[in-house]
Design a protein around this motif. Sequence first.
Motif, PDB file in Angstrom:
ATOM      1  N   VAL A 178      -0.241  -0.937  13.989  1.00 55.78           N
ATOM      2  CA  VAL A 178      -0.893  -2.125  13.415  1.00 55.78           C
ATOM      3  C   VAL A 178      -1.122  -3.180  14.500  1.00 55.78           C
ATOM      4  O   VAL A 178      -2.212  -3.760  14.613  1.00 55.78           O
ATOM      5  CB  VAL A 178      -0.053  -2.710  12.261  1.00 55.78           C
TER       6      VAL A 178
ATOM      7  N   ASP B 258      -6.907   6.452   9.977  1.00 59.36           N
ATOM      8  CA  ASP B 258      -6.281   6.421   8.649  1.00 59.36           C
ATOM      9  C   ASP B 258      -7.016   5.544   7.637  1.00 59.36           C
ATOM     10  O   ASP B 258      -6.607   5.435   6.490  1.00 59.36           O
ATOM     11  CB  ASP B 258      -4.804   6.019   8.724  1.00 59.36           C
ATOM     12  N   LYS B 259      -8.105   4.910   8.071  1.00 62.77           N
ATOM     13  CA  LYS B 259      -9.081   4.324   7.141  1.00 62.77           C
ATOM     14  C   LYS B 259      -8.478   3.334   6.140  1.00 62.77           C
ATOM     15  O   LYS B 259      -8.692   3.446   4.933  1.00 62.77           O
ATOM     16  CB  LYS B 259      -9.820   5.433   6.395  1.00 62.77           C
ATOM     17  N   LYS B 260      -7.739   2.354   6.634  1.00 64.42           N
ATOM     18  CA  LYS B 260      -7.186   1.322   5.756  1.00 64.42           C
ATOM     19  C   LYS B 260      -8.263   0.288   5.448  1.00 64.42           C
ATOM     20  O   LYS B 260      -8.959  -0.181   6.341  1.00 64.42           O
ATOM     21  CB  LYS B 260      -5.980   0.659   6.430  1.00 64.42           C
ATOM     22  N   ILE B 261      -8.359  -0.094   4.190  1.00 65.87           N
ATOM     23  CA  ILE B 261      -9.464  -0.960   3.756  1.00 65.87           C
ATOM     24  C   ILE B 261      -9.484  -2.298   4.490  1.00 65.87           C
ATOM     25  O   ILE B 261     -10.548  -2.762   4.902  1.00 65.87           O
ATOM     26  CB  ILE B 261      -9.450  -1.188   2.216  1.00 65.87           C
ATOM     27  N   GLU B 262      -8.326  -2.931   4.701  1.00 66.73           N
ATOM     28  CA  GLU B 262      -8.325  -4.246   5.345  1.00 66.73           C
ATOM     29  C   GLU B 262      -8.806  -4.154   6.789  1.00 66.73           C
ATOM     30  O   GLU B 262      -9.459  -5.070   7.298  1.00 66.73           O
ATOM     31  CB  GLU B 262      -6.925  -4.879   5.280  1.00 66.73           C
ATOM     32  N   GLU B 263      -8.486  -3.043   7.454  1.00 64.30           N
ATOM     33  CA  GLU B 263      -8.956  -2.855   8.828  1.00 64.30           C
ATOM     34  C   GLU B 263     -10.448  -2.513   8.858  1.00 64.30           C
ATOM     35  O   GLU B 263     -11.171  -2.926   9.767  1.00 64.30           O
ATOM     36  CB  GLU B 263      -8.124  -1.774   9.517  1.00 64.30           C
TER      37      GLU B 263
ATOM     38  N   LYS C 293     -14.287   4.688   0.512  1.00 65.03           N
ATOM     39  CA  LYS C 293     -13.399   3.783  -0.238  1.00 65.03           C
ATOM     40  C   LYS C 293     -13.905   3.523  -1.655  1.00 65.03           C
ATOM     41  O   LYS C 293     -13.154   3.036  -2.503  1.00 65.03           O
ATOM     42  CB  LYS C 293     -13.226   2.462   0.518  1.00 65.03           C
TER      43      LYS C 293
ATOM     44  N   SER D 137     -11.727   5.272  -4.020  1.00 68.51           N
ATOM     45  CA  SER D 137     -10.309   4.919  -4.021  1.00 68.51           C
ATOM     46  C   SER D 137      -9.767   4.845  -5.455  1.00 68.51           C
ATOM     47  O   SER D 137     -10.495   4.457  -6.379  1.00 68.51           O
ATOM     48  CB  SER D 137     -10.116   3.562  -3.340  1.00 68.51           C
TER      49      SER D 137
ATOM     50  N   THR E  29     -10.018  -2.058  -4.336  1.00 68.35           N
ATOM     51  CA  THR E  29     -10.505  -1.473  -3.082  1.00 68.35           C
ATOM     52  C   THR E  29     -11.954  -1.029  -3.229  1.00 68.35           C
ATOM     53  O   THR E  29     -12.787  -1.250  -2.335  1.00 68.35           O
ATOM     54  CB  THR E  29      -9.622  -0.280  -2.666  1.00 68.35           C
TER      55      THR E  29
END
Length: 231
Positions: free
Chosen positions: A42, A79-84, A120, A123, A128
């Motif tokens: 992170v 890893d495709k995190k929404i916030e990133e 997403k 999701s 999301t």
Amino acid sequence: QDVINLSMKSAILSRDLEDDEVTVTGKFERALRFAKEKNNIVAQREILYNLSWYYNWWLNDDTNFEKYYIEYQNEIIKDKKIEEILKLVTLWTLVYTRKNRDKNKVKDETNILLKLLNEKKNSPSRVTQLKAETQICIINILLEKDIDKQFDKLIAIVKEATKFKEYDFLTLSKMVENMLPIFSDNDKYNKLYELVTDKLANRNCEIQRAKMYLKKAKMLLSNNKYYESIN
């Protein structure tokens, strides 16, 4: 963890104080080294984002901005995190602007970003999904694709998103506000603008709400629309 946070704060402080490039980048690289040693993914991504931001806004350096954009993008894909992904959208708007809004010059970056966002939409979290759908609409507006249709979609999203406290109306309001000089004569945009400012009242965002009303009133006055500016 403390040493990483302190190193990042030191780098950001040097950046904000406008220290020379060698000092600022040296501090960010030191923070990045600590983050890698601690295997803090992170923090590593946050540093890459900040470096990209630094080279865009402080140094106006295309080469290094794009270098760190690609590095950040390649990390996000893992890893495709929404916030990133949402942060990548912010950087994409800078890339698009730097390329003089030439769609062909940002084709690869755009396709990668839209692929991430479209994934997403599937999701299990409706919030999301709404966040992703919002950004897809914003990107399509910037790309000048079916603009009225995008505003219709955003209006529907805003109405539904009211149910979810996790949905970020403040960020959306700033995006919508930035479009005002371009779309102030578009009825659907104006409907969206009013709807978003209305929702801000329910989210304790009165300062941003007042700012949006003031900005629109000034624009209407400048266009000699005196009656509309006081309503």
